[in-house]
Motif scaffolding. Sequence first.
Motif, PDB file in Angstrom:
ATOM      1  N   ILE A 322       0.820  -1.217   0.000  1.00 19.56           N
ATOM      2  CA  ILE A 322       0.000   0.000   0.000  1.00 19.56           C
ATOM      3  C   ILE A 322       0.850   1.262   0.000  1.00 19.56           C
ATOM      4  CG2 ILE A 322      -0.257   0.393   2.467  1.00 19.56           C
ATOM      5  CD1 ILE A 322      -3.058   0.476  -0.181  1.00 19.56           C
ATOM      6  N   THR A 323       2.111   1.164   0.449  1.00 20.29           N
ATOM      7  CA  THR A 323       3.002   2.326   0.433  1.00 20.29           C
ATOM      8  C   THR A 323       4.013   2.263  -0.708  1.00 20.29           C
ATOM      9  OG1 THR A 323       4.681   1.313   1.858  1.00 20.29           O
ATOM     10  CG2 THR A 323       2.857   2.493   2.951  1.00 20.29           C
ATOM     11  N   ALA A 324       3.958   1.203  -1.524  1.00 21.37           N
ATOM     12  CA  ALA A 324       5.003   0.996  -2.537  1.00 21.37           C
ATOM     13  C   ALA A 324       6.361   1.209  -1.872  1.00 21.37           C
ATOM     14  CB  ALA A 324       4.805   1.920  -3.732  1.00 21.37           C
ATOM     15  N   TYR A 325       6.602   0.430  -0.851  1.00 23.07           N
ATOM     16  CA  TYR A 325       7.639   0.654   0.156  1.00 23.07           C
ATOM     17  C   TYR A 325       9.019   0.954  -0.425  1.00 23.07           C
ATOM     18  CZ  TYR A 325       9.969  -0.222   4.671  1.00 23.07           C
ATOM     19  OH  TYR A 325      10.674  -0.116   5.841  1.00 23.07           O
ATOM     20  N   ASP A 326       9.423   0.221  -1.468  1.00 24.98           N
ATOM     21  CA  ASP A 326      10.777   0.400  -1.995  1.00 24.98           C
ATOM     22  C   ASP A 326      10.869   1.488  -3.053  1.00 24.98           C
ATOM     23  OD1 ASP A 326       9.145  -1.444  -3.253  1.00 24.98           O
ATOM     24  OD2 ASP A 326      10.777  -2.589  -4.119  1.00 24.98           O
ATOM     25  N   GLN A 327       9.747   2.096  -3.439  1.00 31.15           N
ATOM     26  CA  GLN A 327       9.770   3.274  -4.309  1.00 31.15           C
ATOM     27  C   GLN A 327       8.507   4.085  -4.053  1.00 31.15           C
ATOM     28  OE1 GLN A 327      10.812   2.869  -8.494  1.00 31.15           O
ATOM     29  NE2 GLN A 327       9.618   4.687  -8.990  1.00 31.15           N
ATOM     30  N   PRO A 328       8.578   5.051  -3.161  1.00 30.05           N
ATOM     31  CA  PRO A 328       7.356   5.745  -2.737  1.00 30.05           C
ATOM     32  C   PRO A 328       6.789   6.752  -3.721  1.00 30.05           C
ATOM     33  CG  PRO A 328       9.269   6.635  -1.597  1.00 30.05           C
ATOM     34  CD  PRO A 328       9.753   5.456  -2.376  1.00 30.05           C
ATOM     35  N   ALA A 329       7.452   6.991  -4.855  1.00 31.08           N
ATOM     36  CA  ALA A 329       6.914   7.931  -5.848  1.00 31.08           C
ATOM     37  C   ALA A 329       7.196   7.404  -7.246  1.00 31.08           C
ATOM     38  CB  ALA A 329       7.538   9.311  -5.669  1.00 31.08           C
ATOM     39  N   LEU A 330       6.242   7.611  -8.148  1.00 32.12           N
ATOM     40  CA  LEU A 330       6.393   7.148  -9.531  1.00 32.12           C
ATOM     41  C   LEU A 330       7.118   8.176 -10.388  1.00 32.12           C
ATOM     42  CD1 LEU A 330       5.777   5.049 -11.728  1.00 32.12           C
ATOM     43  CD2 LEU A 330       3.564   6.170 -12.068  1.00 32.12           C
ATOM     44  N   GLY A 331       6.769   9.440 -10.246  1.00 34.66           N
ATOM     45  CA  GLY A 331       7.462  10.477 -10.991  1.00 34.66           C
ATOM     46  C   GLY A 331       6.942  10.738 -12.383  1.00 34.66           C
ATOM     47  N   ALA A 332       5.674  10.418 -12.645  1.00 37.99           N
ATOM     48  CA  ALA A 332       5.097  10.767 -13.942  1.00 37.99           C
ATOM     49  C   ALA A 332       5.099  12.283 -14.105  1.00 37.99           C
ATOM     50  CB  ALA A 332       3.673  10.229 -14.064  1.00 37.99           C
ATOM     51  N   VAL A 333       5.191  12.735 -15.349  1.00 39.27           N
ATOM     52  CA  VAL A 333       5.244  14.164 -15.648  1.00 39.27           C
ATOM     53  C   VAL A 333       4.164  14.525 -16.665  1.00 39.27           C
ATOM     54  CG1 VAL A 333       7.691  14.409 -15.112  1.00 39.27           C
ATOM     55  CG2 VAL A 333       7.004  13.766 -17.421  1.00 39.27           C
ATOM     56  N   TYR A 334       3.932  15.818 -16.808  1.00 40.39           N
ATOM     57  CA  TYR A 334       2.861  16.356 -17.649  1.00 40.39           C
ATOM     58  C   TYR A 334       3.480  17.496 -18.440  1.00 40.39           C
ATOM     59  CZ  TYR A 334      -1.919  18.451 -18.331  1.00 40.39           C
ATOM     60  OH  TYR A 334      -3.102  18.981 -18.801  1.00 40.39           O
ATOM     61  N   LYS A 335       3.702  17.275 -19.732  1.00 40.52           N
ATOM     62  CA  LYS A 335       4.482  18.226 -20.512  1.00 40.52           C
ATOM     63  C   LYS A 335       3.720  18.683 -21.752  1.00 40.52           C
ATOM     64  CE  LYS A 335       8.086  17.935 -17.818  1.00 40.52           C
ATOM     65  NZ  LYS A 335       8.473  19.088 -16.964  1.00 40.52           N
ATOM     66  N   MET A 336       3.847  19.987 -22.030  1.00 38.59           N
ATOM     67  CA  MET A 336       3.230  20.538 -23.225  1.00 38.59           C
ATOM     68  C   MET A 336       3.962  20.054 -24.472  1.00 38.59           C
ATOM     69  SD  MET A 336       2.805  24.508 -24.458  1.00 38.59           S
ATOM     70  CE  MET A 336       1.761  25.019 -23.086  1.00 38.59           C
ATOM     71  N   SER A 337       3.180  19.671 -25.492  1.00 39.80           N
ATOM     72  CA  SER A 337       3.783  19.212 -26.736  1.00 39.80           C
ATOM     73  C   SER A 337       3.343  20.027 -27.951  1.00 39.80           C
ATOM     74  CB  SER A 337       3.455  17.734 -26.975  1.00 39.80           C
ATOM     75  OG  SER A 337       2.052  17.551 -27.067  1.00 39.80           O
ATOM     76  N   GLN A 338       2.298  20.843 -27.763  1.00 40.71           N
ATOM     77  CA  GLN A 338       1.820  21.667 -28.881  1.00 40.71           C
ATOM     78  C   GLN A 338       0.936  22.782 -28.332  1.00 40.71           C
ATOM     79  OE1 GLN A 338      -1.436  20.507 -31.888  1.00 40.71           O
ATOM     80  NE2 GLN A 338       0.431  19.912 -32.981  1.00 40.71           N
ATOM     81  N   ILE A 339       0.937  23.933 -29.031  1.00 41.56           N
ATOM     82  CA  ILE A 339       0.031  25.017 -28.664  1.00 41.56           C
ATOM     83  C   ILE A 339      -0.411  25.752 -29.925  1.00 41.56           C
ATOM     84  CG2 ILE A 339       1.847  26.750 -28.271  1.00 41.56           C
ATOM     85  CD1 ILE A 339       0.081  27.655 -25.820  1.00 41.56           C
ATOM     86  N   GLU A 340      -1.651  26.169 -29.928  1.00 41.45           N
ATOM     87  CA  GLU A 340      -2.204  26.937 -31.039  1.00 41.45           C
ATOM     88  C   GLU A 340      -2.573  28.327 -30.534  1.00 41.45           C
ATOM     89  OE1 GLU A 340      -6.114  27.009 -33.981  1.00 41.45           O
ATOM     90  OE2 GLU A 340      -5.554  25.134 -32.965  1.00 41.45           O
ATOM     91  N   HIS A 341      -1.965  29.360 -31.139  1.00 41.23           N
ATOM     92  CA  HIS A 341      -2.200  30.742 -30.745  1.00 41.23           C
ATOM     93  C   HIS A 341      -2.548  31.557 -31.980  1.00 41.23           C
ATOM     94  CE1 HIS A 341      -1.867  34.463 -28.485  1.00 41.23           C
ATOM     95  NE2 HIS A 341      -0.985  34.940 -29.359  1.00 41.23           N
ATOM     96  N   ASN A 342      -3.705  32.187 -31.923  1.00 39.62           N
ATOM     97  CA  ASN A 342      -4.166  32.992 -33.060  1.00 39.62           C
ATOM     98  C   ASN A 342      -4.146  32.200 -34.371  1.00 39.62           C
ATOM     99  OD1 ASN A 342      -4.633  35.230 -31.443  1.00 39.62           O
ATOM    100  ND2 ASN A 342      -2.567  36.047 -31.753  1.00 39.62           N
ATOM    101  N   GLY A 343      -4.565  30.938 -34.290  1.00 41.49           N
ATOM    102  CA  GLY A 343      -4.656  30.117 -35.486  1.00 41.49           C
ATOM    103  C   GLY A 343      -3.362  29.478 -35.920  1.00 41.49           C
TER     104      GLY A 343
END
Length: 479
Positions: A322-343
């Motif tokens: 329940i604590t993922a004892y030997d690795q307490p964090a996964l470390g997934a990330v959330y990153k921008m890959s594209q943006i549309e501005h004024n078309g």
Amino acid sequence: MYHNRSVQLSTDYYQLSMGNVYISDDKKDDIAVFDLFIRKNPFKGGYTVCAGLEQVISYLTNIHFTEEDIELLKKHHPEFSEEFLEYLRNFKFTGELYAIPEGTIVFPQEPILRVKAPLIQAQIIETTLLTIVNHQTLIATKASRIVQAAGGDPVLEFGLRRAHGTEAGLYGARAAIIGGCAGSSNVESEYLVDMPSKGTMSHSFILSYDDEYEAFEKFSEHNPDNLTLLVDTYNTLESGMPNAIKLFTKLKGENKLPKIYGIRLDSGDLAYLSKECRKMLDKAGLQEAVISASSDLDEYLVRDLKLQGAKISLWGIGTKLITAYDQPALGAVYKMSQIEHNGQVMNKLKISNDPGKITNPAYKKVARIYDKASNKALADLIMLDDEIIDETQPLTIFHPVYTWKKTVLTNYRLKDLLVPIIIDGKLVYDKPCVKEIQSHLKDELNTMWTAITRFTNPHEYHVDLSQKLWTLKNDLLNA
């Protein structure tokens, strides 16, 4: 008194600070694409089990800011403008979400979630999406490893009292069942999972009676179909087992012995004790009695106990799961890959001196490549969303960094991993139940080579880029 929890305020302050700027700078309606992905498999393993999508859906389809939330945020005036606070009053998610279904095996760099939405929306939801996916994916993966080590024996999640809070215990139990556990001791999990919670007894129950046999007998009177006796309170072989056998024999003679009954070991040399207990039970004609065990177990201890011939057929796993004892964090990330501005659509990537931290640009999809003859997964391919692969033609895949490492595939098939979940703010996905997700994971594991799923020095599963995506990425880097 603790404030009633506001899920929409379960975010980092800087998400709101940036949102305020987007309002002031007229960028809130820019259309952004974000990818949520992991950079490494947890536990030094070869695979990851994605989980948490159901809670992501609930969050995105219900997110809104109440007047109470707005009043709290007014404390940050003048940083948060009146225009920003007014925007939050009418906030809802209107974008799209594509995701890899829960219970699917995933690997580093490939998008588990792909969000396309107005920039301010995509930004504000980041923290909660990461919290949900990081936690449940980590626990589901740990559970999968423990279930694998148990080799077909049932595994129960027993960790609520050691979880990092009751909410972590609840959603951790859900993730553990996705990972293959047969049940949980967490009663609240019955709200999320259509199966009854399970449990035995504690040492304090036995200590509350004058003697061990009386405790066993009283428990059996009131729990006739939940007869698993904890036998190590005093002395396992000299007290606990003789008293358990005495009661089982009595009930058997009265034709009251339930179909499923047995003992639990929670301390000592589990391999030795389980063998001795098995001998005692069999000698007493109680061959059907189940021997279960707990005591700070994880996949490595379960595997070793089975290698030592332990006579344990049911495993209760608590803290280490329940604590993922030997690795307490996964470390997934959330990153921008594209943006549309004024078309104008602009592909984006983050640059780093570490090649593993350079992100992949553009609006992408992920396909899994299977060998037609064996139905085993060969590699995953990240590509531009509009790319089409002709499966009748040979396909050359290559390592995205060491590009001279190439493979030509012929007898193969592809499967898109990202599926539509929310379109224009509306749910378009039929959510499976947890048992269906658990079954999906079993099917997924059957498509993986054992070299991928072994615990020690697993084979690296290849996640490659299509030629078009690789070229686009390198053009951006060179620019």
